[in-house]
Design an enzyme around this catalytic site. Structure first.
Site, PDB file in Angstrom:
ATOM      1  N   ASN B  73       0.687  -1.529  -0.082  1.00 20.86           N
ATOM      2  CA  ASN B  73      -0.109   0.292  -0.153  1.00 20.86           C
ATOM      3  C   ASN B  73       0.659   1.719  -0.395  1.00 20.86           C
ATOM      4  OD1 ASN B  73      -0.302   1.217   3.100  1.00 20.86           O
ATOM      5  ND2 ASN B  73       0.717  -0.401   3.374  1.00 20.86           N
ATOM      6  N   CYS B 135       5.784   2.793   9.351  1.00 20.36           N
ATOM      7  CA  CYS B 135       5.374   3.265   8.106  1.00 20.36           C
ATOM      8  C   CYS B 135       6.454   3.773   7.455  1.00 20.36           C
ATOM      9  CB  CYS B 135       4.414   5.262   7.996  1.00 20.36           C
ATOM     10  SG  CYS B 135       3.770   4.757   6.437  1.00 20.36           S
TER      11      CYS B 135
END
Ligand SMILES: Cc1cc2nc3c(=O)[nH]c(=O)nc-3n(C[C@H](O)[C@H](O)[C@H](O)COP(=O)(O)OP(=O)(O)OC[C@H]3O[C@@H](n4cnc5c(N)ncnc54)[C@H](O)[C@@H]3O)c2cc1C
Ligand SMILES: Cc1cc2nc3c(=O)[nH]c(=O)nc-3n(C[C@H](O)[C@H](O)[C@H](O)COP(=O)(O)O)c2cc1C
Ligand code: SF4
Ligand code: SF4
Ligand code: SF4
Lengths: 450, 427
Positions: B73, B135
């Site tokens: 993603n 992240c």
């Protein structure tokens, strides 16, 4: 199929082998785990199919068996005898892209595991002090008992036969459904404390009145009865059998070799006729013919059953009805006189009525005649309970399974109406469950209003 | 029925399965649906300064027809206003007081920013905090996420700032995009972390479209590296958990994640030292309902093993995980082929012939039927044949008794060292 004339027992071993571990894993991983899956809706007992398959994939076999058996107390039998093409597998979304998931086989894989491991899957509920009598320990009676016991009822089943399980134990041929599968399911129900009194025929050994007086509710789950009389000459001859009795013998007694080399004529074209015919083949009969007065289109047996019988070498004679059974001096069957039929206008149940063609009579040589033209009803018992019925089909109110006597509920083949195709184990099981819930609602509300 | 409840650094939950901070925990509606389905806890989608997301965002690898073997993603942290999230966290916790509700946080590496957000989320009743130092895209370019998470000093500093004000347990979520995860894990511990969680997603480019030559996924024809997760990353995640678990200076509980798809991976993570697990991709693939088999399967597993409480699994395999130098050089296994099970595909033969040690012979029996046999004396016990064999149980790796007592590389080197220092003439 290769029939052994020497070792008949071999012929009666289960025809389809269970999936291997690898087959099961590959098939389980092929399932898409659909949400709100159509296969679930197509299962009369509503088994959560994607969930049980996912559990096979994750190695949680006990959980898988539990998911199956929770929704369907005779889920191991159903894995073998359900017409899956017409039900779950017929609805699988993969019919449109590749090929449907072998749901029946996976269901068998998981329940076989539970059987092998003697898994305890359910517990009885906390006793609520109420009692229910169930007449008949077939799929319907057992399912009702299982659910009632899980809720907390004290359940007693009265079963006329020496063993419980109904047609699963006695009526469906061993090579499709071995007895031990059905008896395992019976044992699962017994483990919940259900008292199964076998060899007790209600109406004879104990009266309907006694049950009505001694129990808070009664479930009538007696199924159907014998095959009816053909009403033709020669029916009493030596060599004429009731298909259900005939099959029962193969499931309860040592296999007989008295059919080896014989010519068998089976009359009818439903489940029972197919089972009677394939049983005869496996008992060593030289030739087996199924006579049916209508055509292949009207026969109630499923396509896969028809194919199965054909594979076994069974011959089909369509538009053929027996007129008379002929015997020799010693009273043994030698021939069947038949008449050809043609289909006329549709009758009440929508099927075209067969009519004899005059002068078309002919003879078929036969040593054995097996009658498989449906089943009669337990009229006497139904009358003894004094409940409303329609020609022996007990009337119930909608999904409540309550008869005209509010204390008496009925489910399974005993309420199976004519023209409804073939009766199924899975429907009987679902009705048994729903009957249990209906009784619970009935007795709880009764209690509240008191 | 075993006791499935866990207590991770003071955060209690009725079972070890939490939803990882990701799209499934984006809103109160979702987390509440998950709790209804049976999830034991949830780490809310990372909160911080609202951002903007792109479209499209996800891609997945199908492996030989199996969808979502790996998932990727380029989504960022929450794109919903902080106030809205806080209100929904409050409502969710109120409805499900027995579940673990953890807020994932990511802000600029500034002391006051951390203090501010910690106070805000603790005010609405969260059970703990998870600092997202993991992240790998989007936020990293702004000095957050894995940009902080790759620098031990920054991890320690920011953890410290959070601990200055935090009233609830602080979990530091680590990025796998680093050479040695124990370095950042240790930094987190030094900064005062109550627990660590891992792994966040791994830098990845899922593919290139053979016709358009666009990266997959693409945004108007362009792509950027994303974060990889799902079943394919489990071995990487499991190693990182195990490395931290066996590290003497990393003594805080671990929340493990990365490729947990069923109860089985949960057991593996817990055996390797995780106190509980988090799940994202499996839920994105199948929905919250997978929790049913996770709980059921775990329960049956524990019952079968006679284990009363799931926490008894935690760390039970850690002592079995060590350095290569501590493995017994004299231990030997060899392949053995069960000709009854073998289907004669010859996969093992060609694998050994072309890629290992040429020790499987193709023979014929008296009837002329082909069969395969391993020359056990030449077999190095690499496992390759048994890995490629399609038939369960056709090739077994059997232990070959050794004439020598166990000796590891380290022991061997030590022994040689002793010999050398003795100055003995060994010639
Ligand atoms: C030969 C044959 C093959 C079949 N094949 C299939 C198949 O492949 N797939 C499928 O889905 N269905 C099949 N069926 C149908 C299926 O068996 C029935 O629909 C199902 O068994 C009905 O369950 P039940 O519990 O209502 O009745 P039953 O199974 O008939 O059970 C009724 C029980 O009540 C007992 N009983 C009756 N009277 C009394 C009394 N007075 N006192 C005490 N006990 C009594 C009986 O002994 C019996 O045990 C087949 C049926 C037959 C006959
Ligand atoms: C679409 C997507 C969005 C994610 N967003 C976040 C996030 O906001 N914060 C975070 O800490 N991790 C985020 N993650 C990482 C997951 O929490 C988790 O660490 C990772 O997916 C590994 O677990 P899995 O293999 O079960 O998916 C995200 C993952 C995915 C797939
Ligand atoms: S419809 Fe077919 S693919 Fe979908 S869940 Fe049912 S069995 Fe699996
Ligand atoms: S999953 Fe939903 S949001 Fe995503 S592309 Fe499909 S329809 Fe749109
Ligand atoms: S790979 Fe397995 S099945 Fe194939 S030849 Fe080798 S042992 Fe036999």
């Amino acid at each position: 199929m290769n029939i052994s004339l020497l070792d008949l027992k071999k012929n009666f071993q289960e025809v389809t082998a269970g999936l291997t571990d690898r087959e099961a894993i590959e098939e389980a991983n092929r399932c898409l785990y659909c949400y709100d899956a159509p296969c679930v809706k197509a299962c009369p007992t509503g088994i959560d199919i994607p969930a049980f398959i996912k559990k096979i994939a994750s190695g949680n076999l006990k959980g898988s068996a539990k998911t199956i058996m929770l929704s369907n107390p005779v889920g191991a039998s159903c894995a073998r005898v359900c017409p899956t093409e017409e039900l779950c597998e017929g609805a699988c979304v993969l019919n449109h892209s590749t090929k449907p998931i072998k749901i029946g086989h996976l269901q068998r894989y998981a329940t076989d595991w539970a059987m092998r491991n003697d898994a305890v899957l359910f517990q009885a509920g906390k006793k609520n002090g109420k009692t229910v009598a169930i007449v008949g320990a077939g799929p319907a009676g057992l399912s009702a008992a299982r659910e009632l016991a899980r809720i907390g009822y004290d359940v007693t089943i009265f079963e006329a036969q020496q063993e419980a399980g109904g047609l699963n134990t006695f009526g469906i041929v061993s090579f499709r459904l071995p007895r031990h599968v059905s008896l395992w399911e019976v044992n699962q129900v017994k483990r919940l404390g259900v008292d199964i009194r076998t060899g007790v025929k209600v109406g004879k050994d104990v009266t309907a009145q006694e049950l009505l007086e001694q129990y808070d509710a009664v479930v009538l789950a007696v199924g159907m009865s014998k095959v009816p009389m053909l009403g033709i000459e020669g029916e009493e001859l030596d060599g004429v059998y009731d298909a259900i009795e005939f099959i029962k013998e193969t499931k309860t007694k040592p296999l007989t070799n008295r059919f080896v080399g014989k010519k068998v004529v089976v009359i009818g074209a439903g489940n029972t006729a197919i089972d009677g015919a394939t049983c005869s083949v496996r008992l060593g009969a030289e030739n087996v013919k199924i006579l049916y007065r209508r055509t292949k289109e009207e026969m109630t047996a499923y396509d896969f059953e028809y194919e199965f019988a054909k594979q076994d070498g069974v011959e089909f004679r369509w538009l053929t009805a027996p007129k008379r059974i002929i015997g020799d001096e010693s009273g043994k069957v030698t021939h069947v006189e038949c008449v050809r039929m043609q289909l006329g206008a549709p009758d009440q149940d929508g099927r075209r009525r067969p009519m004899p063609i005059e002068g078309s009579e002919f003879f078929i040589r036969a040593d054995v005649v097996i009658k498989a033209i449906g089943q009669t009803r337990h009229l006497d018992l139904i009358k003894e309970f004094g409940i409303e019925h329609d020609g022996g089909v007990v009337k119930v109110i909608g999904a409540h399974y309550q008869t005209s006597n509010p204390k008496v509920f009925a489910c399974g083949d005993v309420i199976f109406g004519k023209g409804g195709g073939e009766a199924m184990v899975v429907t009987a099981a679902q009705q048994g469950k729903e009957t249990a819930y209906a009784i619970h609602r009935y007795l709880t509300t009764l209690n509240e209003t008191l | 029925m075993a006791d499935l409840s866990i207590n991770l650094a003071g955060i209690k939950s009725p079972n070890p399965f939490w939803l990882a901070s990701a799209p499934p925990t984006n809103s109160g509606y979702q987390v509440q649906r998950a709790f209804e389905a049976g999830w034991g806890g949830a780490v809310w989608k990372t909160l911080g300064e609202p951002i903007l997301n792109v479209s499209s965002r996800f891609a997945a690898i199908s492996f030989n027809g199996q969808r979502v073997a790996g998932f990727n993603n380029i989504e960022l942290i929450t794109d919903r206003p902080l106030e809205v999230n806080l209100k929904e966290i409050y409502e969710t916790k109120k409805r499900f007081p027995d579940r673990a509700l953890v807020a994932s946080l990511m802000v600029e590496p500034k002391r006051e920013k951390w203090h501010e957000i910690v106070k805000k989320v603790e005010a609405v009743g969260v059970d703990g905090l998870e600092l997202n130092f993991g992240c790998p895209h989007g936020m990293a370019e702004r000095g957050m996420g894995s940009a902080s998470g790759q620098v031990p000093a920054l991890v320690e500093q920011q953890t410290y700032w959070v601990k200055e004000v935090a009233q609830t347990p602080v979990i530091v979520k680590l990025t796998p995009n680093i050479t040695d995860i124990t370095a950042t894990a240790e930094a987190a511990v030094k900064g005062g972390a109550d627990a660590i969680s891992m792994i966040n997603t791994i830098n990845s480019l899922m593919g290139v479209d053979l016709d358009t030559w666009n990266p997959i996924p693409h945004v108007a024809g362009k792509g950027a590296h994303g974060g990889y997760c799902g079943p394919a990353v489990k071995p990487i995640a499991l190693n990182m958990v195990a490395e931290c678990a066996r590290h003497p200076r990393i003594h805080v509980p671990i929340s493990g994640m990365g490729g947990v798809s069923s109860w089985k991976e949960a057991v593996e993570f817990m055996l390797m030292g995780a106190t509980g697990v988090q799940v994202c991709t499996a839920v994105m693939h199948h929905g919250f309902r997978i929790i049913e088999d996770m709980l059921d399967g775990l329960n049956h597993y524990l019952d079968e093993k006679g284990i009363a409480s799931v926490i008894d699994l935690v760390g039970k395999s850690v002592h079995k995980y060590s350095d290569w130098g501590d493995l017994d050089l004299n231990y030997k296994v060899a392949a053995r082929i069960d000709t009854d099970k073998c289907i004669n595909c010859n996969k093992c033969y060609i694998a050994c012939e072309d890629a290992s040690h040429q020790c499987i012979d193709r023979l014929k029996d008296a009837g002329g039927k082909e069969y395969l046999k391993v020359r056990e004396a030449d077999c190095v016990g690499c496992n390759l044949c048994s890995i490629v064999c399609p038939v369960d149980g056709a090739i077994e790796m059997v232990e070959v008794p050794s004439e020598h007592p166990p000796m590891t590389w380290n022991e061997r080197q030590a022994a040689i060292g002793v010999l050398a220092s003795c100055n003995i003439d060994t010639k």
